[in-house]
Design an enzyme around this catalytic site. Structure first.
Site, short mmCIF file in Angstrom:
data_model
loop_
_atom_site.label_atom_id
_atom_site.label_comp_id
_atom_site.label_asym_id
_atom_site.label_seq_id
_atom_site.Cartn_x
_atom_site.Cartn_y
_atom_site.Cartn_z
N ARG A 99 -4.57 -3.93 -13.46
CA ARG A 99 -3.77 -4.87 -12.66
C ARG A 99 -4.65 -5.95 -12.04
O ARG A 99 -5.70 -5.66 -11.46
CB ARG A 99 -3.04 -4.13 -11.52
CG ARG A 99 -2.02 -3.13 -11.97
CD ARG A 99 -1.16 -2.64 -10.80
NE ARG A 99 -1.94 -2.16 -9.66
CZ ARG A 99 -1.42 -1.74 -8.51
NH1 ARG A 99 -0.11 -1.76 -8.32
NH2 ARG A 99 -2.20 -1.31 -7.53
N TYR A 133 0.48 -3.64 4.30
CA TYR A 133 -0.95 -3.81 4.01
C TYR A 133 -1.22 -4.48 2.67
O TYR A 133 -2.37 -4.66 2.31
CB TYR A 133 -1.68 -2.46 4.08
CG TYR A 133 -1.06 -1.33 3.31
CD1 TYR A 133 -1.20 -1.24 1.93
CD2 TYR A 133 -0.32 -0.34 3.96
CE1 TYR A 133 -0.63 -0.20 1.22
CE2 TYR A 133 0.26 0.70 3.26
CZ TYR A 133 0.10 0.76 1.89
OH TYR A 133 0.68 1.79 1.19
N LYS A 134 -0.16 -4.83 1.92
CA LYS A 134 -0.37 -5.51 0.64
C LYS A 134 -0.39 -7.02 0.90
O LYS A 134 -1.34 -7.54 1.44
CB LYS A 134 0.70 -5.06 -0.35
CG LYS A 134 0.47 -3.60 -0.75
CD LYS A 134 1.60 -2.98 -1.54
CE LYS A 134 1.26 -1.52 -1.85
NZ LYS A 134 2.44 -0.72 -2.18
N ASP A 140 13.03 -1.19 -1.80
CA ASP A 140 11.63 -1.09 -1.40
C ASP A 140 10.98 -2.44 -1.71
O ASP A 140 10.86 -2.84 -2.87
CB ASP A 140 10.94 0.04 -2.17
CG ASP A 140 9.53 0.31 -1.62
OD1 ASP A 140 8.87 -0.66 -1.17
OD2 ASP A 140 9.08 1.47 -1.67
N PHE A 164 7.91 3.61 -8.02
CA PHE A 164 6.66 4.10 -7.45
C PHE A 164 6.80 5.61 -7.21
O PHE A 164 7.80 6.05 -6.65
CB PHE A 164 6.40 3.36 -6.14
CG PHE A 164 5.08 3.63 -5.51
CD1 PHE A 164 3.90 3.23 -6.11
CD2 PHE A 164 5.00 4.28 -4.28
CE1 PHE A 164 2.67 3.47 -5.53
CE2 PHE A 164 3.77 4.51 -3.68
CZ PHE A 164 2.60 4.11 -4.30
C1 PLP Z 1 2.53 0.61 -1.75
C2 PLP Z 1 3.89 1.21 -1.90
C3 PLP Z 1 4.32 2.21 -1.02
C4 PLP Z 1 3.41 2.71 0.05
O1 PLP Z 1 3.90 3.85 0.66
P1 PLP Z 1 3.18 4.43 1.97
O2 PLP Z 1 4.05 5.54 2.36
O3 PLP Z 1 3.13 3.32 2.98
O4 PLP Z 1 1.81 4.87 1.54
C5 PLP Z 1 5.61 2.68 -1.17
N1 PLP Z 1 6.43 2.21 -2.14
C6 PLP Z 1 6.03 1.26 -3.01
C7 PLP Z 1 6.97 0.74 -4.03
C8 PLP Z 1 4.75 0.74 -2.92
O5 PLP Z 1 4.33 -0.18 -3.77
#
Ligand code: PLP
Length: 414
Positions: free
Chosen positions: A374, A224-225, A199, A125
């Protein structure tokens, strides 16, 4: 090929079917396939936020702090123990995933010096890549990005050397849904003397995670996912118990102090994972996290995972029949043991197709650069028939050329 009636029958036999009523579904005609980005709102979250604002904030005001101050560790234990296979006192809810990643990666580098390489994956990410580059810059370390989506244990083994301080991967890739071999890679890293930082943003709440059993050192992830914590809800961070008191956060704030209300002018880190807290948490948002996490814990990860796999398998069957002939390619692993809870479909017109699905077909998907649509499955509220209908609407839209009305270029939030 599976019929719509078959899909309806699968819903009748679904042991998790009743959980759908625990979520707010304001328009049943819309098929929401974006739970991998922002999970649906639990009914209980709306009630909880009302209670926090009217009673706790509105009436009791600062008198609510004795209760509020416990939320980061209480909700941390709910997520850690009941969902991620951690022990009590190893998870706390705090800040965003990006900030937590920075804190833990910095602390890990400091502990493992003079080792100075962070291993991550090129397909990670983007925020994780940016954060790790920043950590390395501040510490005089280097980042090495492995190829592969996700990289396999073999390529990790080939890269691990005595200079590697930290191995930092995503458990499930945000774009492809490729699922990394967390257990094997964690063991390899440990045997090479490196720390691991996973992560879990795309696996927490939907893919089994056994942090303690796998010997994971550190982890972060968002709420939040698949945990349905709400937009911008604070993230979690995990530090293995045996490591906690040797790690120092690069941001020493009063919420991480051993005696926060002693108001000493010198910082002394708290015992345990709480030392990674920084400042006052966003209480309204934090309180809501408990509701979604409770639903996941009640339903149980094994049942959630089984339904997620069954729905994505059904969709891949329809994909082969309906979408492959229309120029789509499957960008997610075919082996369910190697993928998370969304499917990535590649198509040269992915952007206009995603807009067509959202704006004309009532199928809420999202687009990821350069050519991916997706489809996310939230097993607590996505039905088999939703998945069937989403695939059916996609094939009809593309076969009819509906997407040709939309601009080919990306714009706005995707
Ligand atoms: C959604 C997601 C994030 C979100 O990061 P925030 O700092 O909470 O916005 C981070 N890493 C991954 C792999 C994600 O999918």
């Amino acid at each position: 090929v599976i019929s719509r009636e078959d899909a309806l029958r699968l819903d009748e036999d679904d042991p998790l079917a009743a959980y759908r009523e625990r979520f707010v579904i304001s328009d049943p005609a819309i098929i929401y396939m974006n739970g991998n980005s922002l999970g649906r709102m639990p009914v209980a979250a709306a009630e909880r936020v009302r209670e926090v604002t009217s009673l706790e904030w509105g009436s009791r005001l600062a008198g609510s702090w004795p209760h509020w101050i416990e939320l980061p560790s209480r909700i941390g234990d709910l997520i850690g123990v009941d969902i991620l296979g951690a022990r009590p006192g190893e998870v706390v809810v705090s800040d965003s995933t990006s900030v937590n990643l920075y804190k833990l990666a910095s602390a890990a580098l400091q502990l493992t010096a003079p080792r100075s390489v962070i291993l991550t994956e090129a397909a990670n990410f983007p925020s994780d890549l940016y954060v790790l580059d920043g950590v390395a810059r501040a510490a005089g370390a280097r980042v090495r990005r492995l190829a592969g989506d996700p990289p396999d244990a073999g390529s990790l083994a080939a890269t691990l050397g005595a200079d590697v301080a930290l191995v930092c991967f995503s458990h499930v890739n945000y774009r492809s849904a490729g699922l990394a071999d967390l257990a094997a890679m964690t063991t390899l890293a440990r045997d090479a003397g490196a720390l691991t930082l996973w992560d879990l943003s795309h696996s927490a709440g939907v893919v089994p995670v056994e942090l303690e059993a796998c010997g994971v050192d550190l982890a972060v992830g968002c709420t939040y996912k698949y945990l349905s914590g709400g937009p911008g809800s604070p993230a979690f961070l995990y530090a293995r118990r045996g490591l906690q008191d040797r790690l120092l956060s690069p941001i020493s704030g009063w919420f991480g102090h051993r005696d926060q209300f002693g108001f000493s002018s010198e910082f002394e880190p708290a015992d345990g994972v709480g030392r990674f807290m920084v400042g006052t948490p966003p209480i309204v948002s934090l309180a809501a996290v408990e509701c979604g996490a409770r639903l996941v814990a009640d339903a149980g990860i094994a049942a959630i995972r089984a339904k997620s796999v069954a729905i994505t398998e059904l969709m891949i069957g329809l994909f082969d029949q309906w979408l492959a002939p229309l120029g789509f390619a499957l960008a997610s692993p075919r082996d369910p043991a190697r993928r998370g809870s969304h499917l990535a479909f590649r198509h040269p017109a992915a952007w206009p197709i995603s807009r067509t699905l959202v704006e004309r077909c009532g199928v809420v998907v999202d687009f990821r650069e350069p050519d991916v649509v997706r489809f996310g499955i939230g097993p607590l509220y996505t039905r088999f028939v939703d998945a069937w209908d989403a695939m059916d609407r996609t094939r009809t839209a593309v076969a009819d050329g509906m997407h040709l009305e939309f601009a080919a270029e990306r714009s706005g939030v995707t």
